[in-house]
Design an enzyme around this catalytic site. Structure first.
Site, PDB file in Angstrom:
ATOM      1  N   GLY A  86       0.838  -1.208   0.000  1.00 50.72           N
ATOM      2  CA  GLY A  86       0.000   0.000   0.000  1.00 50.72           C
ATOM      3  C   GLY A  86       0.866   1.249   0.000  1.00 50.72           C
ATOM      4  O   GLY A  86       1.875   1.296   0.696  1.00 50.72           O
ATOM      5  N   ARG A 137       1.137  -5.070  -5.722  1.00 49.59           N
ATOM      6  CA  ARG A 137       1.298  -6.323  -4.966  1.00 49.59           C
ATOM      7  C   ARG A 137       1.710  -7.346  -6.019  1.00 49.59           C
ATOM      8  O   ARG A 137       1.138  -7.402  -7.101  1.00 49.59           O
ATOM      9  CB  ARG A 137      -0.015  -6.721  -4.299  1.00 49.59           C
ATOM     10  CG  ARG A 137      -0.694  -5.509  -3.644  1.00 49.59           C
ATOM     11  CD  ARG A 137      -1.111  -5.740  -2.216  1.00 49.59           C
ATOM     12  NE  ARG A 137      -1.836  -4.563  -1.729  1.00 49.59           N
ATOM     13  CZ  ARG A 137      -1.591  -3.946  -0.584  1.00 49.59           C
ATOM     14  NH1 ARG A 137      -0.658  -4.377   0.227  1.00 49.59           N
ATOM     15  NH2 ARG A 137      -2.301  -2.903  -0.217  1.00 49.59           N
ATOM     16  N   ASP A 193       4.838  -4.481   6.309  1.00 51.51           N
ATOM     17  CA  ASP A 193       5.450  -5.738   6.774  1.00 51.51           C
ATOM     18  C   ASP A 193       5.547  -6.799   5.670  1.00 51.51           C
ATOM     19  O   ASP A 193       6.524  -7.556   5.624  1.00 51.51           O
ATOM     20  CB  ASP A 193       4.768  -6.273   8.028  1.00 51.51           C
ATOM     21  CG  ASP A 193       3.296  -6.544   7.829  1.00 51.51           C
ATOM     22  OD1 ASP A 193       2.737  -6.074   6.812  1.00 51.51           O
ATOM     23  OD2 ASP A 193       2.709  -7.231   8.678  1.00 51.51           O
ATOM     24  N   THR A 217       4.085   2.641   6.139  1.00 53.61           N
ATOM     25  CA  THR A 217       2.698   2.165   6.234  1.00 53.61           C
ATOM     26  C   THR A 217       1.915   3.080   7.163  1.00 53.61           C
ATOM     27  O   THR A 217       2.433   3.476   8.220  1.00 53.61           O
ATOM     28  CB  THR A 217       2.607   0.704   6.735  1.00 53.61           C
ATOM     29  OG1 THR A 217       1.259   0.426   7.102  1.00 53.61           O
ATOM     30  CG2 THR A 217       3.481   0.413   7.932  1.00 53.61           C
ATOM     31  N   ASP A 234      -0.414   2.225   8.901  1.00 54.33           N
ATOM     32  CA  ASP A 234      -0.844   1.456  10.081  1.00 54.33           C
ATOM     33  C   ASP A 234       0.091   1.612  11.285  1.00 54.33           C
ATOM     34  O   ASP A 234      -0.309   1.350  12.414  1.00 54.33           O
ATOM     35  CB  ASP A 234      -0.932  -0.045   9.752  1.00 54.33           C
ATOM     36  CG  ASP A 234      -2.035  -0.346   8.757  1.00 54.33           C
ATOM     37  OD1 ASP A 234      -2.970   0.469   8.671  1.00 54.33           O
ATOM     38  OD2 ASP A 234      -1.956  -1.378   8.067  1.00 54.33           O
ATOM     39  N   ASP A 244       2.389  -0.326  12.268  1.00 48.50           N
ATOM     40  CA  ASP A 244       2.339  -1.610  12.984  1.00 48.50           C
ATOM     41  C   ASP A 244       3.654  -2.384  12.871  1.00 48.50           C
ATOM     42  O   ASP A 244       3.673  -3.591  13.078  1.00 48.50           O
ATOM     43  CB  ASP A 244       1.173  -2.456  12.437  1.00 48.50           C
ATOM     44  CG  ASP A 244       1.299  -2.721  10.943  1.00 48.50           C
ATOM     45  OD1 ASP A 244       2.159  -2.100  10.290  1.00 48.50           O
ATOM     46  OD2 ASP A 244       0.532  -3.558  10.426  1.00 48.50           O
ATOM     47  N   ARG A 250      -6.599  -3.352   9.858  1.00 47.99           N
ATOM     48  CA  ARG A 250      -7.179  -4.701   9.905  1.00 47.99           C
ATOM     49  C   ARG A 250      -6.624  -5.507  11.072  1.00 47.99           C
ATOM     50  O   ARG A 250      -7.330  -6.203  11.758  1.00 47.99           O
ATOM     51  CB  ARG A 250      -6.902  -5.443   8.589  1.00 47.99           C
ATOM     52  CG  ARG A 250      -8.124  -5.521   7.709  1.00 47.99           C
ATOM     53  CD  ARG A 250      -7.774  -6.014   6.353  1.00 47.99           C
ATOM     54  NE  ARG A 250      -7.002  -5.019   5.648  1.00 47.99           N
ATOM     55  CZ  ARG A 250      -6.253  -5.245   4.572  1.00 47.99           C
ATOM     56  NH1 ARG A 250      -6.155  -6.439   4.090  1.00 47.99           N
ATOM     57  NH2 ARG A 250      -5.600  -4.275   3.982  1.00 47.99           N
TER      58      ARG A 250
HETATM   59  P1  ATP Z   1       0.475  -2.676   3.622  1.00 49.25           P
HETATM   60  O1  ATP Z   1       0.977  -2.216   4.975  1.00 49.25           O
HETATM   61  O2  ATP Z   1      -0.183  -1.616   2.868  1.00 49.25           O
HETATM   62  O3  ATP Z   1      -0.340  -3.941   3.674  1.00 49.25           O
HETATM   63  P2  ATP Z   1       2.603  -4.389   2.736  1.00 49.25           P
HETATM   64  O4  ATP Z   1       3.990  -4.099   2.324  1.00 49.25           O
HETATM   65  O5  ATP Z   1       2.435  -5.135   4.030  1.00 49.25           O
HETATM   66  O6  ATP Z   1       1.808  -3.008   2.765  1.00 49.25           O
HETATM   67  P3  ATP Z   1       1.658  -6.695   1.218  1.00 49.25           P
HETATM   68  O7  ATP Z   1       0.599  -6.746   0.188  1.00 49.25           O
HETATM   69  O8  ATP Z   1       1.504  -7.519   2.443  1.00 49.25           O
HETATM   70  O9  ATP Z   1       1.836  -5.136   1.553  1.00 49.25           O
HETATM   71  O10 ATP Z   1       3.052  -7.096   0.532  1.00 49.25           O
HETATM   72  C1  ATP Z   1       3.511  -6.433  -0.632  1.00 49.25           C
HETATM   73  C2  ATP Z   1       4.236  -7.412  -1.527  1.00 49.25           C
HETATM   74  O11 ATP Z   1       5.392  -7.928  -0.837  1.00 49.25           O
HETATM   75  C3  ATP Z   1       3.449  -8.657  -1.926  1.00 49.25           C
HETATM   76  O12 ATP Z   1       2.573  -8.416  -2.991  1.00 49.25           O
HETATM   77  C4  ATP Z   1       4.580  -9.592  -2.336  1.00 49.25           C
HETATM   78  O13 ATP Z   1       5.048  -9.288  -3.635  1.00 49.25           O
HETATM   79  C5  ATP Z   1       5.676  -9.243  -1.319  1.00 49.25           C
HETATM   80  N1  ATP Z   1       5.630 -10.212  -0.211  1.00 49.25           N
HETATM   81  C6  ATP Z   1       4.864 -10.175   0.901  1.00 49.25           C
HETATM   82  N2  ATP Z   1       5.064 -11.274   1.670  1.00 49.25           N
HETATM   83  C7  ATP Z   1       5.977 -12.029   1.010  1.00 49.25           C
HETATM   84  C8  ATP Z   1       6.562 -13.313   1.245  1.00 49.25           C
HETATM   85  N3  ATP Z   1       6.276 -14.032   2.332  1.00 49.25           N
HETATM   86  N4  ATP Z   1       7.440 -13.779   0.328  1.00 49.25           N
HETATM   87  C9  ATP Z   1       7.749 -13.076  -0.776  1.00 49.25           C
HETATM   88  N5  ATP Z   1       7.212 -11.860  -1.058  1.00 49.25           N
HETATM   89  C10 ATP Z   1       6.335 -11.353  -0.192  1.00 49.25           C
END
Ligand code: ATP
Length: 323
Positions: free
Chosen positions: A11, A72, A103, A126, A128, A130, A172
């Site tokens: 995000g 993503r 994360d 983020t 959040d 978090d 969430r």
């Molecule tokens: P937000 O706080 O907005 O949710 P985020 O960085 O946590 O942001 P995610 O959708 O959880 O967003 O992760 C972003 C991208 O990181 C995923 O689409 C994927 O490409 C990569 N990613 C997340 N977890 C893994 C994992 N376990 N292994 C490999 N790539 C990952």
């Protein structure tokens, strides 16, 4: 180290551009080229990589979202996808990568760094807030401000019509954003996933508040488990006679917008420090902030440990927001 890459993933959060700007310019100061990867890990896999010049990040410090775009990436979850990503970095002679995201993005960064022994630094971005190990993540302060501004407006209507207003905010898994926004907007009731309340608790608390005042703001983190807001509103209406209940879901306005000065300062410090550290050979770390100073956190801790919300804020809020 001659060439570094930066990407934004997951995000978007306000302040990402200020951070990219700090990275590009701090790298340039050390005679290092920065390559911008578009569309997060998807762009890395598809070789959507191009040099980012210091002048190309001019006039971006005040813009929300991310000039590098975000996505993503399903493919990055697979070893095959990550192998393609690694080959692209090698082909472009890139020796290190800075990952801006939440994360999930930092988890991807850690896995990738371990797999290919690649130099990686993460920066927490983020709304959040978090992520373990850092007091703040980039975007949180702006989102909190957006929420408080929105609730201030909703309160005018709530007060004029003596309504109970439920305002749903993002979060969430974590209630950090809801908690601080709730305290800052003087919400009479703050509901977050970390503070387990039954429906009966909620109704009892509302009855007590409603005895004193008819206009009530409930800040509700989206991760709370009270069914739909329609159901919650109906339950309140049925339990409190003559109550006038409405709800409002703030949604994506919370993510966008002009980054606040504090997010821009944070982004500048973390972006600068990421270059400082990666050029010293530091890898597999996240740059965070503690007591206003940048610190290093093991990526593994950042992604595996849980950041706790300060539940004493709920007690404070309960005492000062009931009149
Ligand atoms: P937000 O706080 O907005 O949710 P985020 O960085 O946590 O942001 P995610 O959708 O959880 O967003 O992760 C972003 C991208 O990181 C995923 O689409 C994927 O490409 C990569 N990613 C997340 N977890 C893994 C994992 N376990 N292994 C490999 N790539 C990952």
């Amino acid at each position: 180290m001659k060439n570094l890459a930066v990407l934004t993933s997951g995000g978007d959060s306000p302040g990402m551009n200020a951070c990219i700007r700090a990275i590009v310019r701090s790298a340039n100061h050390k005679n290092i080229n920065t390559f911008g990867i578009q569309y997060g890990y998807d762009g890395l896999i598809n070789n959507n990589i191009k040099i980012l010049l210091p002048e190309e990040v001019s006039n971006t410090i005040h813009i929300g979202g991310t000039i590098l775009k975000s996505a993503r990436s399903e493919e990055f979850y697979s070893k095959k996808g990550r192998e393609k990503a690694y080959q692209n970095l090698k082909m472009n002679n890139i020796d290190g990568m800075i990952v801006l995201g939440g994360d999930g993005s930092l988890t991807g960064a850690k896995i990738f760094g371990d797999e290919f022994k690649f130099n990686i630094i993460g920066i927490p971005c983020t709304i959040d807030n978090d992520i373990y190990g850092t007091d703040y993540s980039i975007g949180f302060a702006t989102a909190r401000e957006t929420i408080v501004n929105s609730i201030d407006k909703i309160r005018d209507t709530a007060a004029s019509h003596e309504r109970i207003f439920i305002v749903e905010v993002m979060g969430r898994e974590s209630g950090y954003l809801a908690l601080e926004s709730g305290v800052a907007s003087g919400a009479e009731l703050i509901l977050i996933p970390e503070n387990k309340n039954s429906m009966t608790d909620v109704i009892n608390k509302l009855k007590k508040i409603n005895n004193k005042k008819k206009s009530v703001i409930i800040v509700y983190a989206e991760g709370c488990k009270f069914g739909s807001l329609n159901e919650l509103s109906k339950k309140i209406k049925d339990s409190i006679s003559n109550s006038n209940v409405r709800f409002s879901i703030l949604g994506h306005i919370q993510r966008g917008g002009i980054p606040s000065p504090s997010d821009r300062v944070l982004a500048s410090i973390l972006g600068y420090e990421s270059i400082n550290q990666i050029t010293k050979g530091i890898t597999n770390k996240m740059i965070g902030i503690k007591n206003q100073k940048p610190i290093l956190i093991n990526l593994n801790d950042a992604i595996s440990k849980k950041k706790k919300v300060d539940l004493s804020l709920i007690d404070i809020s309960n005492i000062i927001s009931k009149y």
